[in-house]
Write an enzyme that holds these catalytic residues in place. Structure first.
Site, PDB file in Angstrom:
ATOM      1  N   ARG A 172      12.645   6.420 -13.634  1.00 40.88           N
ATOM      2  CA  ARG A 172      11.338   7.001 -13.286  1.00 40.88           C
ATOM      3  C   ARG A 172      10.165   6.054 -13.556  1.00 40.88           C
ATOM      4  NH1 ARG A 172      13.563  12.015 -15.258  1.00 40.88           N
ATOM      5  NH2 ARG A 172      14.299  13.173 -13.445  1.00 40.88           N
ATOM      6  N   LYS A 213       0.754  -1.216  -3.659  1.00 34.05           N
ATOM      7  CA  LYS A 213       1.749  -0.787  -2.660  1.00 34.05           C
ATOM      8  C   LYS A 213       3.021  -1.565  -2.922  1.00 34.05           C
ATOM      9  CE  LYS A 213      -0.806   0.530   1.518  1.00 34.05           C
ATOM     10  NZ  LYS A 213      -1.109   0.158   2.918  1.00 34.05           N
ATOM     11  N   GLU A 247      -4.105 -13.340   6.187  1.00 33.53           N
ATOM     12  CA  GLU A 247      -4.650 -12.180   5.452  1.00 33.53           C
ATOM     13  C   GLU A 247      -6.067 -12.482   4.946  1.00 33.53           C
ATOM     14  OE1 GLU A 247      -3.146  -9.374   5.650  1.00 33.53           O
ATOM     15  OE2 GLU A 247      -0.967  -9.544   5.357  1.00 33.53           O
ATOM     16  N   LYS A 258     -10.431  -7.612  -1.259  1.00 32.69           N
ATOM     17  CA  LYS A 258      -9.327  -6.646  -1.322  1.00 32.69           C
ATOM     18  C   LYS A 258      -9.516  -5.700  -2.513  1.00 32.69           C
ATOM     19  CE  LYS A 258      -4.783  -5.213  -0.958  1.00 32.69           C
ATOM     20  NZ  LYS A 258      -3.432  -5.408  -0.511  1.00 32.69           N
ATOM     21  N   GLU A 306      -5.337   5.115  -0.096  1.00 32.21           N
ATOM     22  CA  GLU A 306      -5.435   5.052   1.367  1.00 32.21           C
ATOM     23  C   GLU A 306      -5.795   6.402   1.998  1.00 32.21           C
ATOM     24  OE1 GLU A 306      -3.109   1.851   3.354  1.00 32.21           O
ATOM     25  OE2 GLU A 306      -2.432   3.459   4.650  1.00 32.21           O
ATOM     26  N   ARG A 348      -9.407   2.455   2.786  1.00 29.03           N
ATOM     27  CA  ARG A 348      -8.361   1.433   2.596  1.00 29.03           C
ATOM     28  C   ARG A 348      -7.611   1.117   3.897  1.00 29.03           C
ATOM     29  NH1 ARG A 348      -3.892   0.721  -2.285  1.00 29.03           N
ATOM     30  NH2 ARG A 348      -2.812  -0.950  -1.249  1.00 29.03           N
ATOM     31  N   ASN A 382      -5.417  -2.372   7.153  1.00 29.82           N
ATOM     32  CA  ASN A 382      -4.311  -2.381   8.117  1.00 29.82           C
ATOM     33  C   ASN A 382      -4.701  -3.047   9.433  1.00 29.82           C
ATOM     34  OD1 ASN A 382      -2.680  -0.989   6.310  1.00 29.82           O
ATOM     35  ND2 ASN A 382      -3.444   1.001   7.005  1.00 29.82           N
ATOM     36  N   HIS A 389      -2.254  -4.946  11.572  1.00 30.20           N
ATOM     37  CA  HIS A 389      -0.903  -4.604  11.100  1.00 30.20           C
ATOM     38  C   HIS A 389      -0.185  -3.580  11.975  1.00 30.20           C
ATOM     39  CE1 HIS A 389      -2.194  -6.889   7.664  1.00 30.20           C
ATOM     40  NE2 HIS A 389      -1.032  -6.740   7.063  1.00 30.20           N
ATOM     41  N   HIS A 404       2.972  -5.392  12.575  1.00 33.11           N
ATOM     42  CA  HIS A 404       4.231  -4.865  12.022  1.00 33.11           C
ATOM     43  C   HIS A 404       5.238  -4.569  13.138  1.00 33.11           C
ATOM     44  CE1 HIS A 404       3.002  -3.424   7.710  1.00 33.11           C
ATOM     45  NE2 HIS A 404       3.296  -4.700   7.770  1.00 33.11           N
ATOM     46  N   HIS A 450       5.604 -12.719   8.042  1.00 33.81           N
ATOM     47  CA  HIS A 450       4.635 -11.626   8.024  1.00 33.81           C
ATOM     48  C   HIS A 450       3.228 -12.116   8.410  1.00 33.81           C
ATOM     49  CE1 HIS A 450       2.684  -7.921   6.728  1.00 33.81           C
ATOM     50  NE2 HIS A 450       1.836  -8.663   6.036  1.00 33.81           N
TER      51      HIS A 450
HETATM   52  N1  LIG Z   1       2.016  -4.735  -0.898  1.00 33.98           N
HETATM   53  C1  LIG Z   1       1.062  -5.137  -0.108  1.00 33.98           C
HETATM   54  O1  LIG Z   1      -0.073  -4.651  -0.148  1.00 33.98           O
HETATM   55  C2  LIG Z   1       1.334  -6.266   0.863  1.00 33.98           C
HETATM   56  C3  LIG Z   1       0.277  -6.871   1.539  1.00 33.98           C
HETATM   57  C4  LIG Z   1       0.560  -7.939   2.391  1.00 33.98           C
HETATM   58  C5  LIG Z   1       1.873  -8.369   2.565  1.00 33.98           C
HETATM   59  N2  LIG Z   1       2.871  -7.740   1.897  1.00 33.98           N
HETATM   60  C6  LIG Z   1       4.271  -8.194   2.049  1.00 33.98           C
HETATM   61  O2  LIG Z   1       4.361  -9.530   1.566  1.00 33.98           O
HETATM   62  C7  LIG Z   1       5.472 -10.162   2.196  1.00 33.98           C
HETATM   63  C8  LIG Z   1       5.080 -11.557   2.626  1.00 33.98           C
HETATM   64  O3  LIG Z   1       4.726 -12.300   1.481  1.00 33.98           O
HETATM   65  P1  LIG Z   1       4.855 -13.907   1.449  1.00 33.98           P
HETATM   66  O4  LIG Z   1       4.234 -14.464   2.654  1.00 33.98           O
HETATM   67  O5  LIG Z   1       4.410 -14.341   0.112  1.00 33.98           O
HETATM   68  O6  LIG Z   1       6.428 -14.110   1.663  1.00 33.98           O
HETATM   69  P2  LIG Z   1       7.606 -14.531   0.653  1.00 33.98           P
HETATM   70  O7  LIG Z   1       7.559 -13.792  -0.606  1.00 33.98           O
HETATM   71  O8  LIG Z   1       8.836 -14.488   1.462  1.00 33.98           O
HETATM   72  O9  LIG Z   1       7.245 -16.054   0.309  1.00 33.98           O
HETATM   73  C9  LIG Z   1       7.279 -17.023   1.343  1.00 33.98           C
HETATM   74  C10 LIG Z   1       8.254 -18.163   0.978  1.00 33.98           C
HETATM   75  O10 LIG Z   1       7.636 -18.999   0.002  1.00 33.98           O
HETATM   76  C11 LIG Z   1       8.501 -19.162  -1.124  1.00 33.98           C
HETATM   77  N3  LIG Z   1       7.622 -19.372  -2.277  1.00 33.98           N
HETATM   78  C12 LIG Z   1       6.797 -18.475  -2.865  1.00 33.98           C
HETATM   79  N4  LIG Z   1       6.040 -19.069  -3.795  1.00 33.98           N
HETATM   80  C13 LIG Z   1       6.413 -20.385  -3.823  1.00 33.98           C
HETATM   81  C14 LIG Z   1       5.965 -21.516  -4.548  1.00 33.98           C
HETATM   82  N5  LIG Z   1       4.953 -21.445  -5.426  1.00 33.98           N
HETATM   83  N6  LIG Z   1       6.576 -22.710  -4.314  1.00 33.98           N
HETATM   84  C15 LIG Z   1       7.564 -22.813  -3.368  1.00 33.98           C
HETATM   85  N7  LIG Z   1       7.996 -21.787  -2.624  1.00 33.98           N
HETATM   86  C16 LIG Z   1       7.420 -20.581  -2.848  1.00 33.98           C
HETATM   87  C17 LIG Z   1       9.352 -17.914  -1.146  1.00 33.98           C
HETATM   88  O11 LIG Z   1      10.548 -18.111  -1.835  1.00 33.98           O
HETATM   89  C18 LIG Z   1       9.567 -17.695   0.359  1.00 33.98           C
HETATM   90  O12 LIG Z   1      10.604 -18.519   0.809  1.00 33.98           O
HETATM   91  C19 LIG Z   1       5.888  -9.261   3.341  1.00 33.98           C
HETATM   92  O13 LIG Z   1       7.063  -8.594   2.994  1.00 33.98           O
HETATM   93  C20 LIG Z   1       4.747  -8.283   3.470  1.00 33.98           C
HETATM   94  O14 LIG Z   1       5.169  -7.036   3.977  1.00 33.98           O
HETATM   95  C21 LIG Z   1       2.628  -6.709   1.047  1.00 33.98           C
END
Ligand SMILES: NC(=O)c1ccc[n+]([C@@H]2O[C@H](COP(=O)([O-])OP(=O)(O)OC[C@H]3O[C@@H](n4cnc5c(N)ncnc54)[C@H](O)[C@@H]3O)[C@@H](O)[C@H]2O)c1
Length: 362
Positions: free
Chosen positions: A119, A141, A183, A221, A231, A235, A239, A242, A246, A260
């Site tokens: 939980r 999120k 972003e 943000k 949201e 908020r 999106n 997105h 998405h 992404h």
């Molecule tokens: N929760 C939210 O509000 C929110 C908002 C925007 C995006 N997201 C989510 O975030 C994700 C995308 O995030 P992302 O672009 O960071 O992708 P990711 O986490 O896949 O990272 C991108 C790549 O970079 C590598 N990496 C990360 N940090 C590194 C570093 N310092 N040195 C070397 N390699 C590194 C990772 O291993 C991966 O291969 C999606 O799943 C998306 O849906 C969530």
């Protein structure tokens, strides 16, 4: 006292600056002295970032390390099951602390895993990608994908703290920096025309990681989350880009898997086009956005079947209500409005427009 900058936020402590100078250890000693620490990483952040965290304090040497396979294709329930089983084997309790060290995939999935185990176990995010620093780690999120549906399973639980150390970006590949730029552009487009003017011509990945630019994006943000944490209304402007983004990401998730940030950039172009078509955005503002996105992102060709498949996925979007597709659109640069109804026909037109751009540019 920490030398880092604190961003006002009532839900999570947000600190920006060198991890070594931060309040991280003090925070753990104050709130989690008796806790065991679990650090979740993916294979890349294990190799490139974990040592930097362990160097901050020897207490991290005793932490349990959970290693995830990297990439969006692994942001799935099967991986969560394996981690929950490991948590059970290690006999973690609700008093323990999870530290998610990674990009948006690690913070989304690590937060999801922690928020459901027994939980809920408290967790901290230490984002290591640009996208994670300016966006994914902030706002509470958590989530994972279900087949082609992005973030279909998730929770709203804020991390107890977010420590953002830009020096992690030194090992992030340049293309991943550009995905984070998407972003940052979104934050500027929905809320701050001045910031848009400051960042719209940046092409160099190094210039995107200066502390001033990061801080501005994070502040945008965090301020939106502060006004509307769950949201209920405002908020939803986050999106922007997105709904269609998405749809594109989900459609290609099982095959070519587009990043992404890349899909958000394409989605913003499509949704800015829709905003223009609906008379909300002027032609010159639209061209400003299209040109900016064209400078940094590759446009992909979409055939009629793919466009149909993307529209089908968009119909399942979490933001929809009572069979209407809800979208956030721009009413001028720096001003976003939400709950705008869009039809399948309009989405189709925007996707055909993206396709046209792909054939005229690439
Ligand atoms: N929760 C939210 O509000 C929110 C908002 C925007 C995006 N997201 C989510 O975030 C994700 C995308 O995030 P992302 O672009 O960071 O992708 P990711 O986490 O896949 O990272 C991108 C790549 O970079 C590598 N990496 C990360 N940090 C590194 C570093 N310092 N040195 C070397 N390699 C590194 C990772 O291993 C991966 O291969 C999606 O799943 C998306 O849906 C969530």
């Amino acid at each position: 006292m920490s030398d880092c900058l604190n961003i006002p936020c009532s839900y999570s402590k947000i600190e920006i600056g060198s991890l070594m100078e931060s309040s991280l250890i003090n925070f753990i000693d104050t709130h989690y002295k008796e806790s065991r620490i679990i650090i979740i990483v993916d294979e890349n952040t294990h190799d490139f970032c974990l040592e930097q965290l362990i160097n901050v304090s020897s207490q991290f040497e005793a932490a349990e390390i959970i290693l995830l396979p990297p990439g969006e294709e692994n942001k799935v329930l099967e991986v969560c099951f394996q981690v929950w089983e490991a948590f059970s084997e290690y006999n973690f309790s609700r008093k323990d602390l999870v530290i998610n060290l990674g990009g948006g995939v690690v913070t989304d999935m690590g937060g999801f895993i922690a928020s459901l185990f027994k939980r809920g176990i408290d967790f901290i995010h230490i984002p290591t990608s640009l996208l994670g620093m300016v966006d994914a780690s902030i706002g509470g999120k958590t989530g994972i994908d279900l087949g082609s549906y992005k973030n279909q399973l998730g929770t709203f639980i804020h991390p107890k703290a977010i420590y953002i150390d830009p020096s992690f970006l030194e090992t992030l590949p340049a293309k991943e920096v550009i995905y984070g730029y998407a972003e940052m552009l979104k934050h500027a487009l929905i809320r701050d025309v001045k910031h848009w003017e400051e960042i719209k011509f940046i092409k160099n990945d190094v210039d995107l990681t200066t502390p001033e630019i990061l801080i501005k994006s994070i502040q945008i943000k965090a301020s939106i989350i502060e006004e509307d944490p769950q949201e209920g209304g405002l908020r939803k402007i986050l999106n922007f880009g997105h709904t269609i983004g998405h749809g594109i990401e989900g459609f290609f998730l099982q095959s070519t898997s587009l990043a992404h940030g890349h899909c958000v950039a394409l989605g913003m172009c499509a949704e800015a086009f829709l905003s223009k078509e609906k008379g909300l955005l002027s032609q010159s503002e639209y061209m400003d956005i299209e040109n900016c996105i064209r400078r940094s992102f590759h446009f992909i060709s979409l055939d009629a079947t793919e466009i149909e498949g993307i529209i089908e996925l968009i119909q399942q979007d979490k933001k929809n209500s009572a069979n209407a597709i809800n979208c956030s659109l721009l009413q001028g640069i720096g001003n976003c409005i939400y709950d705008q109804k869009i039809s399948n026909q309009e989405i189709g037109n925007a996707l055909f427009h993206l396709n046209l751009l792909a054939s005229s540019i690439n």
